[in-house]
Design a protein around this motif. Structure first.
Motif, PDB file in Angstrom:
ATOM      1  N   ARG A  51       0.850  -1.186   0.000  1.00  9.59           N
ATOM      2  CA  ARG A  51       0.000   0.000   0.000  1.00  9.59           C
ATOM      3  C   ARG A  51       0.887   1.237   0.000  1.00  9.59           C
ATOM      4  N   GLY A  52       0.551   2.194  -0.845  1.00  7.59           N
ATOM      5  CA  GLY A  52       1.362   3.383  -1.014  1.00  7.59           C
ATOM      6  C   GLY A  52       2.195   3.280  -2.278  1.00  7.59           C
ATOM      7  N   SER A  53       3.109   4.203  -2.454  1.00 14.45           N
ATOM      8  CA  SER A  53       3.962   4.198  -3.640  1.00 14.45           C
ATOM      9  C   SER A  53       5.339   4.731  -3.276  1.00 14.45           C
ATOM     10  N   VAL A  54       6.325   4.329  -4.087  1.00 12.31           N
ATOM     11  CA  VAL A  54       7.709   4.760  -3.872  1.00 12.31           C
ATOM     12  C   VAL A  54       8.258   5.341  -5.165  1.00 12.31           C
ATOM     13  N   GLN A  55       9.336   6.092  -5.011  1.00 12.08           N
ATOM     14  CA  GLN A  55      10.081   6.613  -6.148  1.00 12.08           C
ATOM     15  C   GLN A  55      11.478   6.023  -6.071  1.00 12.08           C
ATOM     16  N   HIS A  56      11.961   5.484  -7.181  1.00 10.39           N
ATOM     17  CA  HIS A  56      13.257   4.822  -7.188  1.00 10.39           C
ATOM     18  C   HIS A  56      14.355   5.739  -7.719  1.00 10.39           C
ATOM     19  N   LYS A  57      15.474   5.752  -7.013  1.00 13.66           N
ATOM     20  CA  LYS A  57      16.681   6.370  -7.540  1.00 13.66           C
ATOM     21  C   LYS A  57      17.302   5.420  -8.567  1.00 13.66           C
ATOM     22  N   ALA A  58      18.398   5.831  -9.176  1.00 13.57           N
ATOM     23  CA  ALA A  58      19.037   5.015 -10.209  1.00 13.57           C
ATOM     24  C   ALA A  58      19.399   3.646  -9.659  1.00 13.57           C
ATOM     25  N   HIS A  59      19.166   2.612 -10.472  1.00 13.67           N
ATOM     26  CA  HIS A  59      19.487   1.246 -10.072  1.00 13.67           C
ATOM     27  C   HIS A  59      19.701   0.417 -11.327  1.00 13.67           C
ATOM     28  N   GLN A  60      20.262  -0.775 -11.143  1.00 12.70           N
ATOM     29  CA  GLN A  60      20.486  -1.655 -12.278  1.00 12.70           C
ATOM     30  C   GLN A  60      19.199  -2.378 -12.650  1.00 12.70           C
ATOM     31  N   GLN A  61      18.965  -2.484 -13.952  1.00 12.03           N
ATOM     32  CA  GLN A  61      17.743  -3.116 -14.423  1.00 12.03           C
ATOM     33  C   GLN A  61      17.661  -4.585 -14.041  1.00 12.03           C
ATOM     34  N   ARG A  62      18.812  -5.241 -13.948  1.00 11.56           N
ATOM     35  CA  ARG A  62      18.762  -6.658 -13.589  1.00 11.56           C
ATOM     36  C   ARG A  62      18.347  -6.837 -12.133  1.00 11.56           C
ATOM     37  N   ALA A  63      18.573  -5.824 -11.290  1.00 11.39           N
ATOM     38  CA  ALA A  63      18.176  -5.916  -9.886  1.00 11.39           C
ATOM     39  C   ALA A  63      16.679  -5.681  -9.705  1.00 11.39           C
ATOM     40  N   LEU A  64      16.089  -4.851 -10.552  1.00  6.84           N
ATOM     41  CA  LEU A  64      14.643  -4.602 -10.520  1.00  6.84           C
ATOM     42  C   LEU A  64      14.211  -4.290 -11.948  1.00  6.84           C
ATOM     43  N   THR A  65      13.549  -5.236 -12.581  1.00  4.57           N
ATOM     44  CA  THR A  65      13.146  -5.057 -13.967  1.00  4.57           C
ATOM     45  C   THR A  65      11.923  -4.143 -14.057  1.00  4.57           C
ATOM     46  N   ALA A  70       6.470  -2.624 -12.247  1.00  6.05           N
ATOM     47  CA  ALA A  70       5.060  -2.452 -12.595  1.00  6.05           C
ATOM     48  C   ALA A  70       4.162  -3.343 -11.748  1.00  6.05           C
ATOM     49  N   ALA A  71       4.711  -4.477 -11.295  1.00  6.48           N
ATOM     50  CA  ALA A  71       3.938  -5.404 -10.459  1.00  6.48           C
ATOM     51  C   ALA A  71       3.976  -5.032  -8.979  1.00  6.48           C
ATOM     52  N   GLY A  72       4.597  -3.905  -8.652  1.00  5.07           N
ATOM     53  CA  GLY A  72       4.613  -3.449  -7.272  1.00  5.07           C
ATOM     54  C   GLY A  72       5.853  -3.801  -6.481  1.00  5.07           C
ATOM     55  N   MET A  73       6.854  -4.395  -7.146  1.00 10.24           N
ATOM     56  CA  MET A  73       8.083  -4.722  -6.443  1.00 10.24           C
ATOM     57  C   MET A  73       8.954  -3.461  -6.310  1.00 10.24           C
ATOM     58  N   SER A  74       9.841  -3.485  -5.323  1.00  9.89           N
ATOM     59  CA  SER A  74      10.677  -2.323  -5.055  1.00  9.89           C
ATOM     60  C   SER A  74      12.056  -2.749  -4.579  1.00  9.89           C
ATOM     61  N   LEU A  75      13.041  -1.945  -4.895  1.00 10.08           N
ATOM     62  CA  LEU A  75      14.365  -2.065  -4.267  1.00 10.08           C
ATOM     63  C   LEU A  75      14.402  -1.041  -3.144  1.00 10.08           C
ATOM     64  N   PHE A  76      14.328  -1.517  -1.917  1.00  8.21           N
ATOM     65  CA  PHE A  76      14.181  -0.599  -0.801  1.00  8.21           C
ATOM     66  C   PHE A  76      15.438   0.223  -0.538  1.00  8.21           C
ATOM     67  N   CYS A  77      16.580  -0.207  -1.071  1.00  7.60           N
ATOM     68  CA  CYS A  77      17.810   0.556  -0.861  1.00  7.60           C
ATOM     69  C   CYS A  77      17.827   1.850  -1.663  1.00  7.60           C
ATOM     70  N   CYS A  78      16.997   1.947  -2.686  1.00  6.51           N
ATOM     71  CA  CYS A  78      16.971   3.184  -3.487  1.00  6.51           C
ATOM     72  C   CYS A  78      15.544   3.697  -3.654  1.00  6.51           C
ATOM     73  N   ALA A  79      14.666   3.317  -2.737  1.00  4.16           N
ATOM     74  CA  ALA A  79      13.265   3.736  -2.789  1.00  4.16           C
ATOM     75  C   ALA A  79      12.991   4.790  -1.713  1.00  4.16           C
ATOM     76  N   THR A  80      12.400   5.900  -2.124  1.00  2.97           N
ATOM     77  CA  THR A  80      11.941   6.928  -1.184  1.00  2.97           C
ATOM     78  C   THR A  80      10.427   7.040  -1.306  1.00  2.97           C
ATOM     79  N   THR A  81       9.832   7.686  -0.314  1.00  7.62           N
ATOM     80  CA  THR A  81       8.374   7.800  -0.318  1.00  7.62           C
ATOM     81  C   THR A  81       7.952   9.187   0.123  1.00  7.62           C
TER      82      THR A  81
END
Length: 341
Positions: A51-65, A70-81
């Motif tokens: 629930r909610g949404s995050v904004q991702h900083k730069a990251h590698q595509q292989r780490a989060l496609t 789009a399916a709601g997954m996140s890399l929490f190390c580069c996610a802000t809210t």
């Protein structure tokens, strides 16, 4: 502003500032989200935004496609809210048991063990002790504000110095200084312990240890910690390198194999040259594991090294060898060159 983060299924909650990543806030609060590189490269901290949404900083595509995001997954190390969040993540028990400290250290030796690898030994202040788990890492704090991460190669059980295995990366900000200008008695500042790659001591499953290159460093700490514990768990170490010289502590591993009844060692060289006179296993190191252990359903795996090795091992061990995904523990060594891609 400050926002509330709720973790499912544990129900743990912590606050997160507007300019802070979800992972950084969790670490500050002592909530054990899994993580490795902290910079969007390894994928260890991936979880779901419920629930909610995050904004991702730069990251590698292989780490989060794109599809995963789009399916709601996140890399929490580069996610802000910018709002409260509910996230889903598998927390790591014991990851916050020891305090993260900023400490000075003194270089006591720089030993070259291969043409491009040194063992760096650090002495901590007499009144300080760094508590950590076998497999964790520290971050050196450089003068320009940048940081470089290295795993402890020494077990956490003694009062002795810390040892790190450092590979020379031509042009690398830190490794150029280690190999060319650093001297004994130099002072280095670091922060640690960090990371959720460490030995899980609450299991009696046989352990497969998979290392490539200097990924051997935290694996060495795990083995030595197991020796200290007098653990009866079977250990099988597969260490891979391009050339035999990349297995820079081969003699130590062979000694373990000769002295420890529950330890086996398989060195693997992928690009041996005729003058190497290599008589051992060849090919990719994780394929050697598959050849020897086609059924990993009853094992734990600890893998450390280049991202391509770690990623290939996880995929193939889970898909081909029936390894439970939750029993694959990994630390992918990412360089600044990796992050620039």
């Amino acid at each position: 502003m400050t926002f509330q983060i709720t973790v499912q299924p544990s129900g743990h909650q912590f606050s997160c500032d507007a300019d802070e990543t979800v992972l950084a806030a969790a670490i500050r609060a002592g909530v054990g989200l899994p993580y490795g590189c902290k910079n969007g490269a390894c994928g260890s901290c991936k979880g779901k935004v419920v629930r909610g949404s995050v904004q991702h900083k730069a990251h590698q595509q292989r780490a989060l496609t794109v599809d995963e995001e789009a399916a709601g997954m996140s890399l929490f190390c580069c996610a802000t809210t910018s709002a409260d969040l509910v996230i889903e993540a598998r927390e790591v028990a014991g990851s916050s048991d020891y305090p993260i400290k900023k400490m000075p250290s003194r270089v006591t030796s720089i030993e070259k063990v291969a043409p491009d690898v040194v063992v760096l030994t650090l002495q901590l202040p007499a009144n300080e002790r760094l508590q950590y788990r076998a497999g964790q890492y520290i971050e050196f704090m450089l003068r320009d504000g940048k940081r470089r991460s290295y795993s402890m190669a020494s077990a956490p059980d003694g009062e002795g110095p810390l040892t790190l295995h450092i590979r020379h990366m031509p042009g690398g900000l830190f490794t150029e200084s280690v190999f060319n200008t650093m001297k004994e008695r130099d002072i280095l500042r670091f922060e640690g312990p960090l990371g959720t790659f460490f030995l899980r001591e609450d299991s009696d499953k046989p352990i497969v240890l998979l290392a490539s290159g200097t990924g051997f460093a935290p694996i060495k700490a795990i083995v030595e910690h197991m020796i200290h514990l007098k653990s009866p768990r079977p250990m099988l170490l597969y260490w891979g390198g391009r050339r035999p010289q990349d297995l820079y502590m081969d003699a130590l591993c062979r000694r373990w194999a000769a002295e420890l009844p529950n330890f086996q060692y398989v060195p693997v060289v992928s690009d041996a040259q005729p003058d190497d006179q290599w008589q051992g296993r060849g090919g990719f190191v994780h394929r050697a594991v598959i050849d020897d252990l086609p059924d990993l359903s009853g094992h734990q795996v600890y893998a450390c090294g280049a991202p391509v090795v770690v990623d290939s091992a996880k995929r193939d061990f889970v898909q081909l060898c029936k390894l439970p995904e939750e029993e694959f523990y990994a630390d992918a060594f990412t360089t600044e060159a990796d992050l620039a891609k």
